[in-house]
Design a protein around this motif. Structure first.
Motif, PDB file in Angstrom:
ATOM      1  N   ARG A  89       0.837  -1.207   0.000  1.00 30.16           N
ATOM      2  CA  ARG A  89       0.000   0.000   0.000  1.00 30.16           C
ATOM      3  C   ARG A  89       0.872   1.257   0.000  1.00 30.16           C
ATOM      4  O   ARG A  89       0.650   2.188  -0.771  1.00 30.16           O
ATOM      5  CB  ARG A  89      -0.946  -0.018   1.194  1.00 30.16           C
ATOM      6  N   GLU A 105      -4.878  -0.792  -7.927  1.00 31.67           N
ATOM      7  CA  GLU A 105      -4.703  -0.328  -6.556  1.00 31.67           C
ATOM      8  C   GLU A 105      -4.495  -1.528  -5.647  1.00 31.67           C
ATOM      9  O   GLU A 105      -4.885  -2.650  -5.991  1.00 31.67           O
ATOM     10  CB  GLU A 105      -5.923   0.482  -6.129  1.00 31.67           C
ATOM     11  N   PRO A 106      -3.886  -1.332  -4.475  1.00 33.43           N
ATOM     12  CA  PRO A 106      -3.613  -2.457  -3.584  1.00 33.43           C
ATOM     13  C   PRO A 106      -4.877  -3.266  -3.258  1.00 33.43           C
ATOM     14  O   PRO A 106      -5.939  -2.703  -3.014  1.00 33.43           O
ATOM     15  CB  PRO A 106      -3.059  -1.782  -2.335  1.00 33.43           C
TER      16      PRO A 106
END
Length: 174
Positions: A89, A105-106
């Protein structure tokens, strides 16, 4: 480095070649037999280096379509240079804040061996960097992969044979 990921036309054949020609060790597999309907992937190691050979069975997601298009346009080749990071992240946020283009995205993936956090950023051309946080994971590669048996069995040592010269010498000396 976590892994070098290749998109290939035939992952099993590529894994066999690299096992035979370069002595790499097959350590993990993901495919239809264990729930992956879109791709088949073989994970090989050579020392501390990890290589993943993935072929598309049926492209049904953006990732599958990307892999299939890559092989159709360029043939077999590297599509991802995955990097192991302590915090996916934070690494993703830092990269994007400093100009990187985010692809994924994470997100978390888990199985009975624990949890992995993944994220991805774009690099030159269509190659990507997947950020891999695996500190809470003890499986063979990533969730969805199972330990694999070697494609090429090690050759057994040749049995030692008694020397015919020695036995002929000792019987004639008698």
């Amino acid at each position: 480095m976590d892994a070098v990921v290749f998109a290939v036309g035939n992952a099993k054949q590529a894994a066999h070649y690299y096992s035979t020609a370069f002595g790499m060790k097959l350590v993990a597999y993901s495919g239809p037999e264990n729930g992956s309907r879109e791709t088949a992937s073989y994970v090989l190691t050579s020392g501390a280096a990890r290589f993943v050979f993935t072929s598309v069975i049926k492209a049904s997601t953006d990732w599958g379509r990307f892999l299939a298009e890559h092989v159709a346009e360029h043939g077999d080749g590297v599509v991802d240079l995955a990097i192991e990071v302590p915090d996916a992240r934070a690494a993703y946020a830092y990269a994007v804040e400093h100009g990187a283009t985010g692809i994924a995205e994470p997100y978390e993936v888990e199985d009975e061996h624990g949890k992995v956090v993944l994220a991805a950023i774009a690099t030159y051309g269509k190659t990507r960097h997947t950020l891999v946080e695996r500190s809470g994971y003890s499986g063979p590669y990533l969730p969805g992969f199972v330990p694999a048996n070697p494609i090429v069995e090690p050759r057994p040592s040749a049995p030692s044979r008694p020397s015919t010269t020695a036995s002929a010498t000792s019987s004639s000396a008698g």
